[in-house]
Design a protein around this motif. Structure first.
Motif, PDB file in Angstrom:
ATOM      1  N   LYS A 126       6.403  13.463  -1.514  1.00 41.93           N
ATOM      2  CA  LYS A 126       6.752  13.249  -0.107  1.00 41.93           C
ATOM      3  C   LYS A 126       5.517  13.495   0.752  1.00 41.93           C
ATOM      4  N   ALA A 127       5.162  12.504   1.560  1.00 42.26           N
ATOM      5  CA  ALA A 127       4.056  12.677   2.498  1.00 42.26           C
ATOM      6  C   ALA A 127       4.467  13.693   3.561  1.00 42.26           C
ATOM      7  N   GLU A 128       3.514  14.493   3.976  1.00 42.60           N
ATOM      8  CA  GLU A 128       3.768  15.501   5.007  1.00 42.60           C
ATOM      9  C   GLU A 128       2.676  15.388   6.090  1.00 42.60           C
ATOM     10  N   PRO A 129       2.676  14.275   6.852  1.00 49.43           N
ATOM     11  CA  PRO A 129       1.609  14.042   7.825  1.00 49.43           C
ATOM     12  C   PRO A 129       1.556  15.065   8.962  1.00 49.43           C
ATOM     13  N   GLU A 130       2.632  15.813   9.172  1.00 49.92           N
ATOM     14  CA  GLU A 130       2.644  16.832  10.225  1.00 49.92           C
ATOM     15  C   GLU A 130       2.108  18.175   9.738  1.00 49.92           C
ATOM     16  N   ASN A 131       1.651  18.244   8.489  1.00 50.09           N
ATOM     17  CA  ASN A 131       1.114  19.495   7.947  1.00 50.09           C
ATOM     18  C   ASN A 131      -0.087  19.926   8.796  1.00 50.09           C
ATOM     19  N   TRP A 142       4.593   1.111  -6.965  1.00 54.03           N
ATOM     20  CA  TRP A 142       5.115  -0.230  -7.162  1.00 54.03           C
ATOM     21  C   TRP A 142       4.587  -1.065  -6.003  1.00 54.03           C
ATOM     22  N   PRO A 143       3.643  -1.979  -6.250  1.00 51.03           N
ATOM     23  CA  PRO A 143       3.013  -2.734  -5.167  1.00 51.03           C
ATOM     24  C   PRO A 143       3.964  -3.581  -4.349  1.00 51.03           C
ATOM     25  N   ASP A 144       5.039  -4.040  -4.926  1.00 53.17           N
ATOM     26  CA  ASP A 144       5.932  -4.921  -4.181  1.00 53.17           C
ATOM     27  C   ASP A 144       7.096  -4.178  -3.539  1.00 53.17           C
ATOM     28  N   SER A 145       6.980  -2.863  -3.401  1.00 53.23           N
ATOM     29  CA  SER A 145       8.094  -2.080  -2.868  1.00 53.23           C
ATOM     30  C   SER A 145       8.048  -1.937  -1.355  1.00 53.23           C
ATOM     31  N   ASN A 146       7.039  -2.445  -0.718  1.00 52.74           N
ATOM     32  CA  ASN A 146       6.913  -2.298   0.729  1.00 52.74           C
ATOM     33  C   ASN A 146       7.683  -3.409   1.428  1.00 52.74           C
ATOM     34  N   GLY A 163       4.829   3.130   3.250  1.00 47.38           N
ATOM     35  CA  GLY A 163       6.183   2.776   2.853  1.00 47.38           C
ATOM     36  C   GLY A 163       6.340   2.282   1.425  1.00 47.38           C
ATOM     37  N   TYR A 164       5.318   2.454   0.601  1.00 50.83           N
ATOM     38  CA  TYR A 164       5.414   2.021  -0.794  1.00 50.83           C
ATOM     39  C   TYR A 164       6.145   3.067  -1.630  1.00 50.83           C
ATOM     40  N   THR A 165       6.743   2.628  -2.726  1.00 50.78           N
ATOM     41  CA  THR A 165       7.372   3.549  -3.665  1.00 50.78           C
ATOM     42  C   THR A 165       6.272   4.180  -4.513  1.00 50.78           C
ATOM     43  N   VAL A 166       6.139   5.481  -4.414  1.00 52.61           N
ATOM     44  CA  VAL A 166       5.138   6.231  -5.168  1.00 52.61           C
ATOM     45  C   VAL A 166       5.877   7.343  -5.899  1.00 52.61           C
ATOM     46  N   THR A 167       5.661   7.433  -7.193  1.00 54.35           N
ATOM     47  CA  THR A 167       6.366   8.410  -8.025  1.00 54.35           C
ATOM     48  C   THR A 167       5.363   9.082  -8.959  1.00 54.35           C
ATOM     49  N   ALA A 168       5.679  10.278  -9.367  1.00 55.40           N
ATOM     50  CA  ALA A 168       4.845  11.001 -10.327  1.00 55.40           C
ATOM     51  C   ALA A 168       5.657  11.298 -11.575  1.00 55.40           C
ATOM     52  N   PHE A 169       4.964  11.379 -12.695  1.00 54.63           N
ATOM     53  CA  PHE A 169       5.581  11.742 -13.968  1.00 54.63           C
ATOM     54  C   PHE A 169       4.746  12.828 -14.625  1.00 54.63           C
TER      55      PHE A 169
END
Length: 134
Positions: free
Chosen positions: A64-69, A130-134, A103-109
């Motif tokens: 999760k991005a936290e740009p207000e950090n 996933w490049p086409d998730s935006n 807004g892209y789908t970014v996941t970690a494993f």
């Protein structure tokens, strides 16, 4: 994916905010690994130690991005289910943060779990998008 396709995709990553899907067409229907061997920053300050025995290679982590950090506008939190494990280290968070904020789908494993290691080396993971998730 063959080597040539991989390098084409790698070369085009900086253009993702400008419509990588349009540049590459339908070839981008799979996830792309953008980073690997990332350790969880702050693992001992959050709930990581509580869940270290439950984590396994291949487990999905939520980013999760936290740009207000207040300390880092590119901060990216790392979660295992609803449990915050920590952050992507500052020196490695720019790419994932940019994709998440676009807004892209970014996941970690999870790639490695080492319960007996020093706190900053207990869990490492790779980041995919996933490049086409935006």
């Amino acid at each position: 994916m063959n080597r040539t396709e991989f390098f084409k995709k790698l070369f085009l990553l900086p253009f993702v905010p400008f419509g990588l899907k349009k540049l590459m067409g339908s070839k981008l229907d799979e996830k792309i690994k953008i980073q690997s061997d990332i350790h969880v920053a702050g693992f001992v300050y959050y709930d990581g130690e509580t869940y270290i025995q439950q984590l396994k290679n291949g487990d999905k982590l939520t980013l999760k991005a936290e740009p207000e950090n207040p300390h880092d506008e590119k901060a990216v939190e790392v979660y295992f289910g609803d449990t915050k494990l920590g952050y992507i280290p500052r020196y490695q968070n720019e790419t994932a943060s940019r994709f998440l904020q676009e807004g892209y789908t970014v996941t970690a494993f999870v790639e490695k779990v080492r319960p007996g290691a020093d706190s900053w080396e207990k869990v490492s993971f790779g980041v995919w998008f996933w490049p086409d998730s935006n």
